[in-house]
Design an enzyme around this catalytic site. Structure first.
Site, short mmCIF file in Angstrom:
data_model
loop_
_atom_site.label_atom_id
_atom_site.label_comp_id
_atom_site.label_asym_id
_atom_site.label_seq_id
_atom_site.Cartn_x
_atom_site.Cartn_y
_atom_site.Cartn_z
CB SER A 131 -0.90 0.00 1.24
OG SER A 131 -1.50 1.26 1.45
CE1 TYR A 181 -3.93 -2.51 5.10
CE2 TYR A 181 -3.20 -0.29 4.57
CZ TYR A 181 -3.61 -1.54 4.17
OH TYR A 181 -3.71 -1.82 2.82
#
Length: 326
Positions: free
Chosen positions: A193, A206
Site C-alpha cells: 500500500s 495497518y
C-alpha cells in the site's frame, strides 16, 4: 530590424535557450528511461505469450482486488489457485471464472487458507504443490485493516493485523521459496500500500504491517536476484473494495463502514491489469495511486517537516470529526 521587432524576437530566443538547457540536462536521464520503458514493454509482450499454463497462487481471492486478479490471470490462460478463508466465496469466484469464454482454460483450484493460522501454512503449501507440483507466480494479496488511533487500539489488534498482513505472507513465501529456488524460476508479488511508503493518522497498525512487508520484499529481492526469481512490491492508493467495510476497530470489532476515500478509490479491475503488467515487465517496485498520494510520498522523503505538519493537522481533523459523530 526595428527595436520593436527585436523585442518581439527576444521571448522566442529566451524560450529556445530554456528548451536547449532543459534538453541538455534532461536528455541524458530521459533517453535511458525511454529505452528502458520500450524494453519493458517488449519484454511484457514476450512474457504475456508465455503466460498460458503458468500456475498463479492468489491469496485473498474471495473478493475485491484478489477476485479481480483471479479474473485477469485466468483470462490470460493461467492455472489459477484461489486461496482465502471464505470457501463459499471462493467457489463463487470459481464459478464466475468458469463462465468466461477463455482459451486455453484451466479449471481454477479452490484451497481454503487462513493467514492468521501460521502453523497451517506448511501443510497448505503441501496441498498446493500436490495440485500442480509448482507455483510460478505467488501474489500475496490477503490482508485486513484497522480504523483507530494508536491510544485506542488494543495490542491484540496490532498483533492480529501484523500476523495476517505480514507474517502470513512471510510464512507462505518462505514455504514456497525452496521449490522456486530448486526450479530456478518464479515471481513473488507483494500487494502492499502507499501506506507502506508513508504513514497517516488512525492507520498505525495497518501502515506498520505494510512497512514491514516493503522491507521484507526489498531484502528478499536482493537475496534471490541471482536465482532467476523476481520480487515485486505493489503500493496502491485507495481501492474500491470492502477493505474498510471489513476493517477492525481499535477494540477488534467490525468497523462496518465504507470510507469516502475507499468509495472514491480506483477500480480493482484496472489495478489488477496494472499488476499483471508489473509482473510481465518484472518491475521491482511500483506505486499506483492518485497525484495526492504521490505528493505525500515525495513530501515524506524530501520535506519531512512539512509532511509531519500536514499529518498533525489531519489527525486533529479526524479526531474532531470522530467526536462529532459520537
Amino acid at each position: 530590424m526595428k527595436v520593436q521587432d527585436m523585442d518581439k524576437c527576444a521571448p522566442s530566443s529566451d524560450w529556445n535557450v530554456l528548451y536547449w538547457v532543459l534538453g541538455t540536462v534532461l536528455m541524458p536521464v530521459a533517453l535511458p528511461l525511454a529505452i528502458i520503458n520500450i524494453w519493458q514493454r517488449f519484454q511484457a509482450q514476450k512474457f504475456r505469450n508465455q503466460l498460458p499454463g503458468k500456475v498463479v497462487l492468489i491469496t485473498g481471492a474471495s473478493s475485491g482486488l484478489g477476485e479481480s486478479l483471479a479474473h485477469v490471470f485466468y483470462r490470460a490462460g493461467c492455472r489459477v489457485i484461489l486461496a482465502a478463508r471464505r470457501t463459499q466465496e471462493l467457489e463463487r469466484v470459481k464459478k464466475d471464472l468458469l463462465a468466461l469464454d477463455v482459451d486455453p482454460a484451466y479449471p481454477p483450484t479452490v484451497l481454503p487458507l487462513d493467514l492468521a493460522e501460521l502453523n497451517s501454512i506448511p501443510e497448505f503449501v503441501t496441498r498446493v504443490l500436490a495440485v500442480y507440483n509448482q507455483v510460478d507466480i505467488l501474489i500475496n494479496n490477503g490482508g485486513i485493516s484497522v480504523r483507530a488511533d494508536v491510544a485506542s487500539t488494543a495490542v491484540d489488534v496490532d498483533l492480529k493485523v501484523m500476523v495476517v498482513n505480514y507474517f502470513g505472507s512471510v510464512a507462505l513465501t518462505k514455504a514456497l521459496l525452496p521449490s522456486m529456488v530448486k526450479r530456478g524460476s518464479g515471481h513473488i508479488c507483494f500487494i502492499s500500500s502507499v501506506q507502506g511508503k508513508f504513514a497517516i493518522p488512525q492507520r498505525a497498525a495497518y501502515s506498520a504491517s505494510k512497512h514491514a512487508m516493503q522491507a521484507f520484499a526489498d531484502s528478499l529481492r536482493a537475496e534471490v536476484a541471482n536465482k532467476n526469481i523476481n520480487v515485486s512490491c505493489v503500493s496502491p492508493g485507495y481501492i474500491r473494495t470492502q477493505l474498510s467495510l471489513n476493517a477492525l476497530t481499535g477494540s477488534g470489532s467490525s468497523y462496518g463502514k465504507v470510507d469516502e476515500t475507499t468509495a472514491k478509490g480506483m477500480s480493482p479491475d484496472k489495478l489488477a491489469e496494472r499488476i499483471l503488467q508489473c509482473i510481465l515487465r518484472k518491475e521491482p517496485d511500483i506505486i499506483v495511486s492518485d497525484v495526492q498520494a504521490k505528493i505525500a510520498y515525495y513530501l515524506r522523503h524530501l520535506c519531512p517537516s512539512l509532511y509531519f505538519w500536514i499529518m498533525a493537522k489531519r489527525a486533529v481533523k479526524l479526531e474532531n470529526a470522530e467526536k462529532k459523530s459520537t
